[in-house]
Motif scaffolding. Sequence first.
Motif, PDB file in Angstrom:
ATOM      1  N   GLY A  58       0.808  -1.210   0.000  1.00 23.05           N
ATOM      2  CA  GLY A  58       0.000   0.000   0.000  1.00 23.05           C
ATOM      3  C   GLY A  58       0.841   1.258   0.000  1.00 23.05           C
ATOM      4  N   GLY A  59       0.176   2.392  -0.118  1.00 21.39           N
ATOM      5  CA  GLY A  59       0.892   3.669  -0.140  1.00 21.39           C
ATOM      6  C   GLY A  59      -0.012   4.830   0.188  1.00 21.39           C
ATOM      7  N   ILE A  60       0.511   6.029  -0.006  1.00 23.90           N
ATOM      8  CA  ILE A  60      -0.210   7.244   0.377  1.00 23.90           C
ATOM      9  C   ILE A  60      -0.405   8.174  -0.815  1.00 23.90           C
ATOM     10  CG2 ILE A  60       0.568   7.180   2.772  1.00 23.90           C
ATOM     11  CD1 ILE A  60       2.723   9.224   2.022  1.00 23.90           C
TER      12      ILE A  60
ATOM     13  N   PRO B 278      -3.834  13.374   7.322  1.00 21.48           N
ATOM     14  CA  PRO B 278      -4.251  13.189   8.722  1.00 21.48           C
ATOM     15  C   PRO B 278      -5.334  12.131   8.888  1.00 21.48           C
ATOM     16  CG  PRO B 278      -4.075  15.511   8.191  1.00 21.48           C
ATOM     17  CD  PRO B 278      -3.950  14.778   6.911  1.00 21.48           C
ATOM     18  N   VAL B 279      -6.315  12.118   7.972  1.00 21.06           N
ATOM     19  CA  VAL B 279      -7.375  11.108   8.049  1.00 21.06           C
ATOM     20  C   VAL B 279      -6.799   9.725   7.775  1.00 21.06           C
ATOM     21  CG1 VAL B 279      -9.553  10.350   7.029  1.00 21.06           C
ATOM     22  CG2 VAL B 279      -9.138  12.786   7.415  1.00 21.06           C
ATOM     23  N   TYR B 280      -5.876   9.639   6.831  1.00 24.07           N
ATOM     24  CA  TYR B 280      -5.207   8.361   6.534  1.00 24.07           C
ATOM     25  C   TYR B 280      -4.482   7.836   7.768  1.00 24.07           C
ATOM     26  CZ  TYR B 280      -1.884   5.156   4.306  1.00 24.07           C
ATOM     27  OH  TYR B 280      -1.138   4.053   3.971  1.00 24.07           O
TER      28      TYR B 280
ATOM     29  N   ALA C 197       3.244   8.144   6.748  1.00 25.48           N
ATOM     30  CA  ALA C 197       2.396   9.282   6.394  1.00 25.48           C
ATOM     31  C   ALA C 197       2.655  10.465   7.316  1.00 25.48           C
ATOM     32  CB  ALA C 197       0.926   8.866   6.453  1.00 25.48           C
ATOM     33  N   ALA C 198       2.894  10.195   8.599  1.00 26.55           N
ATOM     34  CA  ALA C 198       3.192  11.274   9.541  1.00 26.55           C
ATOM     35  C   ALA C 198       4.487  11.984   9.159  1.00 26.55           C
ATOM     36  CB  ALA C 198       3.284  10.719  10.959  1.00 26.55           C
ATOM     37  N   LEU C 199       5.516  11.219   8.793  1.00 27.45           N
ATOM     38  CA  LEU C 199       6.771  11.827   8.371  1.00 27.45           C
ATOM     39  C   LEU C 199       6.579  12.653   7.105  1.00 27.45           C
ATOM     40  CD1 LEU C 199       9.795  12.225   8.603  1.00 27.45           C
ATOM     41  CD2 LEU C 199      10.131  10.010   7.475  1.00 27.45           C
ATOM     42  N   THR C 200       5.773  12.165   6.186  1.00 30.42           N
ATOM     43  CA  THR C 200       5.494  12.912   4.962  1.00 30.42           C
ATOM     44  C   THR C 200       4.773  14.218   5.269  1.00 30.42           C
ATOM     45  OG1 THR C 200       5.313  10.825   3.745  1.00 30.42           O
ATOM     46  CG2 THR C 200       4.407  12.794   2.697  1.00 30.42           C
ATOM     47  N   LEU C 201       3.803  14.169   6.186  1.00 29.99           N
ATOM     48  CA  LEU C 201       3.058  15.374   6.549  1.00 29.99           C
ATOM     49  C   LEU C 201       3.961  16.399   7.222  1.00 29.99           C
ATOM     50  CD1 LEU C 201       0.312  16.777   6.707  1.00 29.99           C
ATOM     51  CD2 LEU C 201      -0.087  15.598   8.877  1.00 29.99           C
ATOM     52  N   VAL C 202       4.826  15.940   8.122  1.00 26.10           N
ATOM     53  CA  VAL C 202       5.771  16.860   8.776  1.00 26.10           C
ATOM     54  C   VAL C 202       6.696  17.490   7.743  1.00 26.10           C
ATOM     55  CG1 VAL C 202       7.720  16.971  10.369  1.00 26.10           C
ATOM     56  CG2 VAL C 202       5.667  15.701  11.010  1.00 26.10           C
ATOM     57  N   THR C 203       7.142  16.711   6.770  1.00 19.89           N
ATOM     58  CA  THR C 203       8.017  17.235   5.720  1.00 19.89           C
ATOM     59  C   THR C 203       7.307  18.290   4.887  1.00 19.89           C
ATOM     60  OG1 THR C 203       9.149  15.086   5.618  1.00 19.89           O
ATOM     61  CG2 THR C 203       9.467  16.597   3.773  1.00 19.89           C
TER      62      THR C 203
END
Length: 357
Positions: A128-130, A304-306, A329-335
């Motif tokens: 899977g992925g984002i 965030p919902v993911y 996903a959290a690391l991607t959002l922070v980036t």
Amino acid sequence: MTDLTTTPSTSDALPLQAPSLPRYGTIFAIVFAIAVGALVSMVIGAGSVAALVIAWLALVVALPLWSLAVEGGRKAVDRVATLLIWSTFGLAMIPLVSLIYTVVSKGSGILSGQFFNNSMRNVLGEGGGIYHAIFGTLIVTALAAAISVPIGILTAIYLVEYGKGKKLARVITFLVDVMTGIPSIVAGLFAYALFVLIFGPGVRLGIGGSVALSVLMIPIVVRSSEEMLKLVPDELREASYALGVPKWRTIVKVVVPTAIAGIVTGVTLAIARVAGETAPLLIIAGFTTDTNLNPFSDRMTTLPVYIFQSIASPPGLYRQEYEDYAWGAALTLVTIVMLLNVLARVIGAVFAPKSGR
């Protein structure tokens, strides 16, 4: 009779430099405090946290006392204040550093081309992925910014340039202050109620999420832009008026360009503020495992919902895989948020007024 013109001897002259601690005195005090903390913690069998606390107490006591004996009371008080300031700074940095370390250490392992190029459609375990969540975040947030930025900046211009002393301006300021403190889930309920009136019950749309986020963004943009516009000196406005320039043109050509760096920073902070919202998007934007690039049709997933869904409702046999997805996903959002802040600084530096123009 005493000769008043006699030059005092060298031994009687006052020193030209006050006594002070050695150049590396602070470092010596820190090393001494660490040694005391380690020794005491070993004797009493305490852990590393207790050792740090003991070392800090030893430093707070030892360094000011040493300074008091050598440099005097004023310098000792100054060193106490300096220690307290640096201590509170270090205390504030602990959760930030811990957060960054945790997110990077747990999220970096899952990052790959597959993780960024795949969605969660028909995926239960690995593979899977984002992809769908990244585009959902970018689309929903961009639309929210497109709604909020013009409204927020124009409202701030009215409050600063046209609304001084007017009752309407006071009412708007009060409402903006109220909106700043509303819970994010209330914004989601507002957007849901609005779209239910238009499309009927059970509606889930990406544009609805943008409307919900814009409710949270607008007051931040208004307040930050208002403060930046207030910092523009009145002399610049008066000089423009003295040349016969109309007020609207003065605002467009003088006031806004002068404050643009601060306005862009405020807008970016507002975007970063709403980029991590979950509750309003769960209500109105919904969740899907498929990629949807049309915010006016069906559900749309954001990062965030993911993350929330991956932690809250993972399939029983694939809990670890979904936890890894959440950290990635959290690391991607922070980036993304970090890149937004860097972009804001670059834009602010480019559009800020240059000296000599």
